[in-house]
Design a protein around this motif. Structure first.
Motif, PDB file in Angstrom:
ATOM      1  N   SER A 109       0.846  -1.184   0.000  1.00 54.31           N
ATOM      2  CA  SER A 109       0.000   0.000   0.000  1.00 54.31           C
ATOM      3  C   SER A 109       0.884   1.237   0.000  1.00 54.31           C
ATOM      4  O   SER A 109       2.030   1.204   0.432  1.00 54.31           O
ATOM      5  CB  SER A 109      -0.956   0.002   1.194  1.00 54.31           C
ATOM      6  N   TYR A 110       0.328   2.306  -0.476  1.00 53.50           N
ATOM      7  CA  TYR A 110       1.083   3.529  -0.671  1.00 53.50           C
ATOM      8  C   TYR A 110       0.329   4.690  -0.036  1.00 53.50           C
ATOM      9  O   TYR A 110      -0.885   4.783  -0.170  1.00 53.50           O
ATOM     10  CB  TYR A 110       1.261   3.830  -2.160  1.00 53.50           C
ATOM     11  N   SER A 111       1.059   5.568   0.623  1.00 53.47           N
ATOM     12  CA  SER A 111       0.462   6.754   1.231  1.00 53.47           C
ATOM     13  C   SER A 111       1.365   7.942   0.976  1.00 53.47           C
ATOM     14  O   SER A 111       2.582   7.810   0.879  1.00 53.47           O
ATOM     15  CB  SER A 111       0.311   6.587   2.744  1.00 53.47           C
ATOM     16  N   LEU A 112       0.735   9.092   0.881  1.00 52.28           N
ATOM     17  CA  LEU A 112       1.486  10.330   0.724  1.00 52.28           C
ATOM     18  C   LEU A 112       0.791  11.385   1.560  1.00 52.28           C
ATOM     19  O   LEU A 112      -0.417  11.558   1.463  1.00 52.28           O
ATOM     20  CB  LEU A 112       1.528  10.771  -0.734  1.00 52.28           C
ATOM     21  N   VAL A 113       1.555  12.057   2.402  1.00 51.84           N
ATOM     22  CA  VAL A 113       1.032  13.136   3.226  1.00 51.84           C
ATOM     23  C   VAL A 113       1.664  14.421   2.725  1.00 51.84           C
ATOM     24  O   VAL A 113       2.881  14.500   2.581  1.00 51.84           O
ATOM     25  CB  VAL A 113       1.377  12.929   4.721  1.00 51.84           C
ATOM     26  N   GLU A 114       0.828  15.406   2.429  1.00 53.33           N
ATOM     27  CA  GLU A 114       1.354  16.686   1.963  1.00 53.33           C
ATOM     28  C   GLU A 114       0.999  17.779   2.956  1.00 53.33           C
ATOM     29  O   GLU A 114      -0.161  17.950   3.306  1.00 53.33           O
ATOM     30  CB  GLU A 114       0.782  17.050   0.600  1.00 53.33           C
ATOM     31  N   LYS A 115       2.004  18.471   3.408  1.00 48.75           N
ATOM     32  CA  LYS A 115       1.845  19.611   4.292  1.00 48.75           C
ATOM     33  C   LYS A 115       2.859  20.643   3.836  1.00 48.75           C
ATOM     34  O   LYS A 115       3.792  20.317   3.115  1.00 48.75           O
ATOM     35  CB  LYS A 115       2.105  19.183   5.742  1.00 48.75           C
ATOM     36  N   ARG A 116       2.718  21.862   4.234  1.00 45.71           N
ATOM     37  CA  ARG A 116       3.579  22.939   3.709  1.00 45.71           C
ATOM     38  C   ARG A 116       5.044  22.550   3.531  1.00 45.71           C
ATOM     39  O   ARG A 116       5.538  22.505   2.430  1.00 45.71           O
ATOM     40  CB  ARG A 116       3.483  24.154   4.623  1.00 45.71           C
ATOM     41  N   ASN A 117       5.744  22.286   4.599  1.00 50.55           N
ATOM     42  CA  ASN A 117       7.177  21.996   4.503  1.00 50.55           C
ATOM     43  C   ASN A 117       7.510  20.553   4.864  1.00 50.55           C
ATOM     44  O   ASN A 117       8.642  20.251   5.236  1.00 50.55           O
ATOM     45  CB  ASN A 117       7.961  22.950   5.410  1.00 50.55           C
ATOM     46  N   PHE A 118       6.532  19.696   4.776  1.00 50.37           N
ATOM     47  CA  PHE A 118       6.735  18.305   5.182  1.00 50.37           C
ATOM     48  C   PHE A 118       5.942  17.408   4.240  1.00 50.37           C
ATOM     49  O   PHE A 118       4.730  17.571   4.092  1.00 50.37           O
ATOM     50  CB  PHE A 118       6.257  18.127   6.627  1.00 50.37           C
ATOM     51  N   GLN A 119       6.617  16.494   3.561  1.00 55.68           N
ATOM     52  CA  GLN A 119       5.949  15.620   2.606  1.00 55.68           C
ATOM     53  C   GLN A 119       6.571  14.230   2.637  1.00 55.68           C
ATOM     54  O   GLN A 119       7.445  13.906   1.856  1.00 55.68           O
ATOM     55  CB  GLN A 119       6.048  16.206   1.196  1.00 55.68           C
ATOM     56  N   PRO A 120       6.106  13.375   3.560  1.00 57.29           N
ATOM     57  CA  PRO A 120       6.628  12.006   3.550  1.00 57.29           C
ATOM     58  C   PRO A 120       5.792  11.107   2.649  1.00 57.29           C
ATOM     59  O   PRO A 120       4.579  11.287   2.514  1.00 57.29           O
ATOM     60  CB  PRO A 120       6.483  11.568   5.002  1.00 57.29           C
ATOM     61  N   SER A 121       6.429  10.183   2.010  1.00 57.38           N
ATOM     62  CA  SER A 121       5.707   9.136   1.290  1.00 57.38           C
ATOM     63  C   SER A 121       5.974   7.839   2.044  1.00 57.38           C
ATOM     64  O   SER A 121       7.081   7.598   2.518  1.00 57.38           O
ATOM     65  CB  SER A 121       6.155   9.039  -0.166  1.00 57.38           C
ATOM     66  N   LEU A 122       4.952   7.016   2.173  1.00 55.15           N
ATOM     67  CA  LEU A 122       5.034   5.790   2.962  1.00 55.15           C
ATOM     68  C   LEU A 122       4.696   4.600   2.083  1.00 55.15           C
ATOM     69  O   LEU A 122       3.762   4.652   1.283  1.00 55.15           O
ATOM     70  CB  LEU A 122       4.056   5.849   4.142  1.00 55.15           C
ATOM     71  N   LYS A 166       3.487  10.596  -5.649  1.00 47.83           N
ATOM     72  CA  LYS A 166       2.258  11.344  -5.906  1.00 47.83           C
ATOM     73  C   LYS A 166       1.740  11.048  -7.306  1.00 47.83           C
ATOM     74  O   LYS A 166       0.537  10.813  -7.498  1.00 47.83           O
ATOM     75  CB  LYS A 166       2.491  12.839  -5.733  1.00 47.83           C
ATOM     76  N   GLU A 167       2.618  11.025  -8.293  1.00 48.41           N
ATOM     77  CA  GLU A 167       2.213  10.717  -9.662  1.00 48.41           C
ATOM     78  C   GLU A 167       1.604   9.319  -9.751  1.00 48.41           C
ATOM     79  O   GLU A 167       0.592   9.107 -10.431  1.00 48.41           O
ATOM     80  CB  GLU A 167       3.407  10.837 -10.612  1.00 48.41           C
ATOM     81  N   TRP A 168       2.205   8.366  -9.053  1.00 45.47           N
ATOM     82  CA  TRP A 168       1.710   6.986  -9.054  1.00 45.47           C
ATOM     83  C   TRP A 168       0.322   6.921  -8.427  1.00 45.47           C
ATOM     84  O   TRP A 168      -0.612   6.339  -8.987  1.00 45.47           O
ATOM     85  CB  TRP A 168       2.684   6.087  -8.306  1.00 45.47           C
ATOM     86  N   ILE A 169       0.162   7.551  -7.272  1.00 49.29           N
ATOM     87  CA  ILE A 169      -1.136   7.538  -6.589  1.00 49.29           C
ATOM     88  C   ILE A 169      -2.198   8.216  -7.449  1.00 49.29           C
ATOM     89  O   ILE A 169      -3.311   7.711  -7.591  1.00 49.29           O
ATOM     90  CB  ILE A 169      -1.022   8.188  -5.197  1.00 49.29           C
ATOM     91  N   LEU A 170      -1.861   9.353  -8.043  1.00 50.02           N
ATOM     92  CA  LEU A 170      -2.827  10.054  -8.894  1.00 50.02           C
ATOM     93  C   LEU A 170      -3.219   9.212 -10.107  1.00 50.02           C
ATOM     94  O   LEU A 170      -4.371   9.233 -10.539  1.00 50.02           O
ATOM     95  CB  LEU A 170      -2.274  11.412  -9.330  1.00 50.02           C
TER      96      LEU A 170
END
Length: 97
Positions: free
Chosen positions: A28-41, A62-66
């Motif tokens: 499974s794939y996750s992406l969290v986007e916040k101003r100065n913090f962007q981890p992908s899991l 992000k491209e993969w998830i989209l």
């Protein structure tokens, strides 16, 4: 999680989009986007977790998830029937444990 999916927002009012994929993944794939913090899991084969904060890795993630959205059903604020089926199935799984 079911309430969040139905409302399409967290308790603090932040929007969330939850999709169900018809493609069976071994991870499974996750992406969290916040101003100065962007981890992908990445949860690999249900036993190993990996994460990255590298901008290039997060961009590709992000491209993969989209791209997966084309083959997925949005269940936050829509897809009520699919959402009910999904959460009922999750309850069945939990009840068998």
């Amino acid at each position: 999680m079911e309430v969040v999916a139905a409302k399409g927002t967290f308790n603090n009012g932040k929007k969330v989009s939850i999709y169900l994929s018809n493609i069976d993944f071994e991870s499974s794939y996750s992406l969290v986007e916040k101003r100065n913090f962007q981890p992908s899991l990445y949860n690999l084969y249900a036993i190993h977790m990996m994460d990255s904060q590298h901008p290039d890795i997060c961009r590709v993630q992000k491209e993969w998830i989209l791209s997966l959205r084309r083959y997925s059903t949005l269940i936050s604020q829509s897809g009520e029937i699919q959402r009910m089926i999904f959460f009922n199935k999750q309850r069945e799984i939990i009840n068998t444990l």
